[in-house]
Design an enzyme around this catalytic site. Structure first.
Site, PDB file in Angstrom:
ATOM      1  CG  HIS A 195      25.809 -16.341 -39.908  1.00  0.00           C
ATOM      2  ND1 HIS A 195      26.094 -15.053 -39.971  1.00  0.00           N
ATOM      3  CD2 HIS A 195      26.430 -16.888 -41.088  1.00  0.00           C
ATOM      4  CE1 HIS A 195      27.014 -14.841 -40.933  1.00  0.00           C
ATOM      5  NE2 HIS A 195      27.056 -15.916 -41.663  1.00  0.00           N
ATOM      6  NE  ARG A 302      28.119 -18.795 -43.781  1.00  0.00           N
ATOM      7  CZ  ARG A 302      27.144 -18.964 -44.860  1.00  0.00           C
ATOM      8  NH1 ARG A 302      26.943 -20.306 -45.116  1.00  0.00           N
ATOM      9  NH2 ARG A 302      26.701 -17.947 -45.529  1.00  0.00           N
ATOM     10  NE  ARG A 338      33.357 -17.465 -44.275  1.00  0.00           N
ATOM     11  CZ  ARG A 338      32.081 -16.953 -43.868  1.00  0.00           C
ATOM     12  NH1 ARG A 338      31.676 -16.316 -44.924  1.00  0.00           N
ATOM     13  NH2 ARG A 338      31.548 -17.512 -43.010  1.00  0.00           N
ATOM     14  CD  GLU A 437      32.103 -11.162 -47.052  1.00  0.00           C
ATOM     15  OE1 GLU A 437      30.847 -11.785 -46.767  1.00  0.00           O
ATOM     16  OE2 GLU A 437      32.789 -11.659 -46.578  1.00  0.00           O
ATOM     17  CG  ASN A 460      24.106 -14.194 -47.172  1.00  0.00           C
ATOM     18  OD1 ASN A 460      23.241 -14.046 -48.105  1.00  0.00           O
ATOM     19  ND2 ASN A 460      24.762 -15.385 -46.772  1.00  0.00           N
ATOM     20  CG  ASP A 461      28.310  -9.973 -44.369  1.00  0.00           C
ATOM     21  OD1 ASP A 461      27.502  -9.425 -43.827  1.00  0.00           O
ATOM     22  OD2 ASP A 461      29.095 -10.877 -44.412  1.00  0.00           O
ATOM     23  NE  ARG A 471      24.194 -11.777 -42.782  1.00  0.00           N
ATOM     24  CZ  ARG A 471      25.200 -12.375 -43.160  1.00  0.00           C
ATOM     25  NH1 ARG A 471      26.022 -11.751 -43.615  1.00  0.00           N
ATOM     26  NH2 ARG A 471      25.030 -13.829 -43.332  1.00  0.00           N
ATOM     27  CB  CYS A 508      29.261 -18.484 -51.724  1.00  0.00           C
ATOM     28  SG  CYS A 508      30.143 -17.243 -50.752  1.00  0.00           S
TER      29      CYS A 508
HETATM   30  C1  PEP Z   1      27.960 -13.664 -47.306  1.00  0.00           C
HETATM   31  O1  PEP Z   1      28.126 -12.447 -46.489  1.00  0.00           O
HETATM   32  O2  PEP Z   1      27.209 -13.430 -48.365  1.00  0.00           O
HETATM   33  C2  PEP Z   1      28.459 -14.922 -47.017  1.00  0.00           C
HETATM   34  C3  PEP Z   1      28.297 -15.862 -47.888  1.00  0.00           C
HETATM   35  O3  PEP Z   1      29.066 -15.071 -45.777  1.00  0.00           O
HETATM   36  P1  PEP Z   1      28.379 -14.838 -44.451  1.00  0.00           P
HETATM   37  O4  PEP Z   1      26.974 -15.382 -44.780  1.00  0.00           O
HETATM   38  O5  PEP Z   1      28.946 -16.155 -43.682  1.00  0.00           O
HETATM   39  O6  PEP Z   1      28.520 -13.942 -44.131  1.00  0.00           O
HETATM   40 MG    MG Z   2      29.689 -12.625 -45.252  1.00  0.00          MG
END
Ligand code: PEP
Ligand code: MG
Length: 583
Positions: A195, A302, A338, A437, A460-461, A471, A508
């Site tokens: 993040h 977010r 979200r 995710e 991402n997750d 990650r 996303c």
């Molecule tokens: C993700 O996990 O792809 C996502 C968009 O949420 P975050 O990056 O905030 O975990």
């Molecule tokens: Mg996520």
């Protein structure tokens, strides 16, 4: 003496080039004033000193544990020497004796004793003892910071432009940065979709993470070049290198200006197939950037940052005002809010959340919200109330199965009923979605699709869980492959399952911002892409460069390949063919 240039290679976190002076916030000096105290205040000063010592001990133990875990026990052992300094009876006694005798404030006495120690050690012949100077000085600074309450990190009140260099920056540190003063940053640890990296993109400042030893190699005031697209940091570049990068920077600006001309064009393929191209935001004031880059809406707001860098929880009213502002400004385009995604690498200071062995697999996101219905309901009420002022949608993070999704929907329904009873206006048709995710959600997306209006794939997750690759860990970043066949198969099945049940599917995660993979996602039938605002023009260009049929063929072929590397090579070649300026 002129310093020699050197180059470090890390992980690209946020694109762009910045050239400037280094600032290492953790090496800041602390200012102490010499103040007299009354005899009756001596006991209180001793208590303050003891408290500062124990707080410092806690801090060092935490760092020791973190470093041992991340870099190995031998690195963690460095901090055992720091702990020894803290337990040095002679030093502590000398401070207390002098305090009683001289009666100046504890900060001043402690600093004076510390200086005396450092001075004495530096005169010794013994190399081992000389090396202890930096331990004493590091620990001394920590104690002083705890005594004076001066924050270790002062990123919010810088007065001139700097490039921040740190071992690590938490998402909340990054959130306090102002892009006027922090023109870029580089860290020892971290991954591409941490993040902190995502926040750098929001702020539109170049950043490189996972450099491993940037804090050891860079000194305050060094001249630096940070090339965020290639993950390069150059320390004290010579004139030729500087010139080269200054010209690169100018070229990049021209390229970006070229992309800006796409702002008012539609996000549709050559043959008129439309997709929604939205932007992700972390703070309400990013709405301006969303519009500037020509996005069709906000695909991920977010909301965690609302809860960060403050001592209390945001009230329903505060949240409502903020969501309302975003809804009004984005109107007629829609915004997907979200719900709170606490945990993983985002911690909130005001909530007593226990430390966990595996924070990404722990008590986070929807799991936390379902366990804390008061916090969850306050946010849901705020979103629903704000929906009366502009098109809003809501989505839950980290859904792992049907029960969780049903529970979240049941709480939302309760809140709806409450508002209706009180005759408070809200959009009764507001769409509700689930982030997909977690692999278990991806694999049961045909079931989950019955309960929601849309899916948004959080790659991402999803990638970290599907490939078992943390990650934020730079050591295994090479395994974090968005193009891995396992990831592509999961995405294909989520999209197909969603479409079979008549709901739309967006994505996303950061993967949506990779131009070559956007071709595959488009071909798989993705309905919505949501990226950082600055990536919107590039993705629009990719979408406009092909027909839907061409994209489908690319996706089809990519899904027959066996490894992430093969997929990557193949899609890069296709990008070169269709949009060479982005390749
Ligand atoms: C993700 O996990 O792809 C996502 C968009 O949420 P975050 O990056 O905030 O975990
Ligand atoms: Mg996520």
């Amino acid at each position: 003496m002129k310093k020699k240039p050197s180059t470090l290679i890390g992980i690209p976190a946020s694109p762009g080039i910045t050239i400037g002076k280094a600032y290492l916030p953790d090496s800041e000096e602390i200012s102490i004033t010499k103040k007299r105290i009354k005899p009756e205040d001596v006991a209180e000063e001793i208590t303050r000193f003891k408290e500062a010592l124990s707080r410092t001990k806690e801090e060092i133990l935490k760092i020791k544990e973190k470093i041992s875990k991340e870099m190995g026990v031998e690195h963690g052992e460095i901090f055992s020497a720091h702990l020894l300094v803290l337990e040095d009876i002679m030093l502590i006694e000398e401070v207390v004796v002098r305090l009683r005798r001289e009666r100046f404030c504890i900060e001043y006495i402690f600093l004076d004793v510390l200086k005396k120690y450092i001075n004495a050690f530096s005169k010794m012949d013994d190399e081992y003892l000389k090396e202890r100077i930096s331990d004493i000085s590091d620990v001394g600074k920590r104690i002083l910071k705890n005594l004076t309450g001066q924050r270790t990190r002062t990123l919010s009140n810088l007065s001139k432009p700097v490039i921040v260099i740190a071992y690590d920056l938490s998402p909340s540190d990054t959130a306090t940065m102002h892009k006027k003063h922090v023109t870029g940053f580089a860290t020892d640890i971290g991954g591409r979709t941490s993040h902190t990296a995502i926040m750098a993109k929001s702020l539109e400042i170049p950043a490189v993470v996972g450099l491993e030893e940037v804090t050891r190699k860079v000194r305050n005031g060094d001249t630096l070049i940070v090339d965020g697209r290639h993950g390069i940091v150059i320390i004290n570049p010579d004139k030729t290198i500087l010139k080269k990068y200054e010209s690169e920077k100018r070229k990049l600006l021209t390229f970006e200006k070229g992309l800006a001309s796409l702002k008012d064009l539609k996000s549709e393929t050559k043959d008129g197939h439309k997709v929604i191209l939205s932007a992700n935001i972390e703070m309400p004031d990013e709405v301006a950037s969303v519009k500037l880059h020509g996005a069709d809406g906000i695909g991920l707001y977010r909301t965690e940052y609302f809860y960060m860098n403050r001592k209390d929880l945001p009230t329903e009213e505060e949240q409502y005002q903020s969501y309302k502002l975003v809804a009004e400004r984005m109107k007629p385009d829609s915004t997907i809010i979200r719900t709170l995604d606490l945990g993983g690498d985002k911690f909130l200071s005001q909530l007593e959340v226990p430390r966990e062995m595996n924070p990404y697999l722990g008590w986070r996101a929807i799991r936390f919200c379902l366990a804390k219905p008061d916090i969850f309901k306050a946010q849901l009420r705020a979103i629903l109330r704000a929906s009366a002022y502009g098109p809003l949608k809501i989505m839950y993070p980290m859904i792992s199965g049907l029960d969780e999704l049903k529970q979240a929907n049941a709480i939302l329904e309760e809140v709806r009923k409450e508002l209706k009873k009180k005759k408070i206006a809200f959009d009764d048709d507001m769409e509700v979605g689930a982030m997909i995710e977690v692999p278990s959600a991806a694999l049961t997306s045909d079931i989950l699709a019955n309960e929601v209006d849309f899916f948004s794939i959080g790659t991402n997750d999803l990638i970290q869980y599907a490939l078992a690759v943390d990650r934020v860990n730079e050591k295994i970043a090479y395994l974090y492959e968005p193009a891995h066949p396992a990831v592509l198969r999961l995405i294909r099945s989520i999209i197909n399952n969603g479409h079979d049940k008549g709901i739309w599917v967006g994505l996303c995660g950061e993967m949506a911002a990779e131009p070559s993979l956007a071709l595959v996602l488009l071909g798989l039938g993705l309905d919505e892409f949501s990226t950082s605002p600055m990536a919107v023009p590039e993705i629009k260009k990719v979408i406009r460069a092909v027909t839907l049929e061409q994209a489908k063929k690319i996706a089809h072929k990519a899904l027959t390949l066996s490894t992430g590397k093969e997929v990557e090579e193949y899609v890069k070649a296709r990008l070169m063919e269709y949009a060479p300026e982005l390749a």
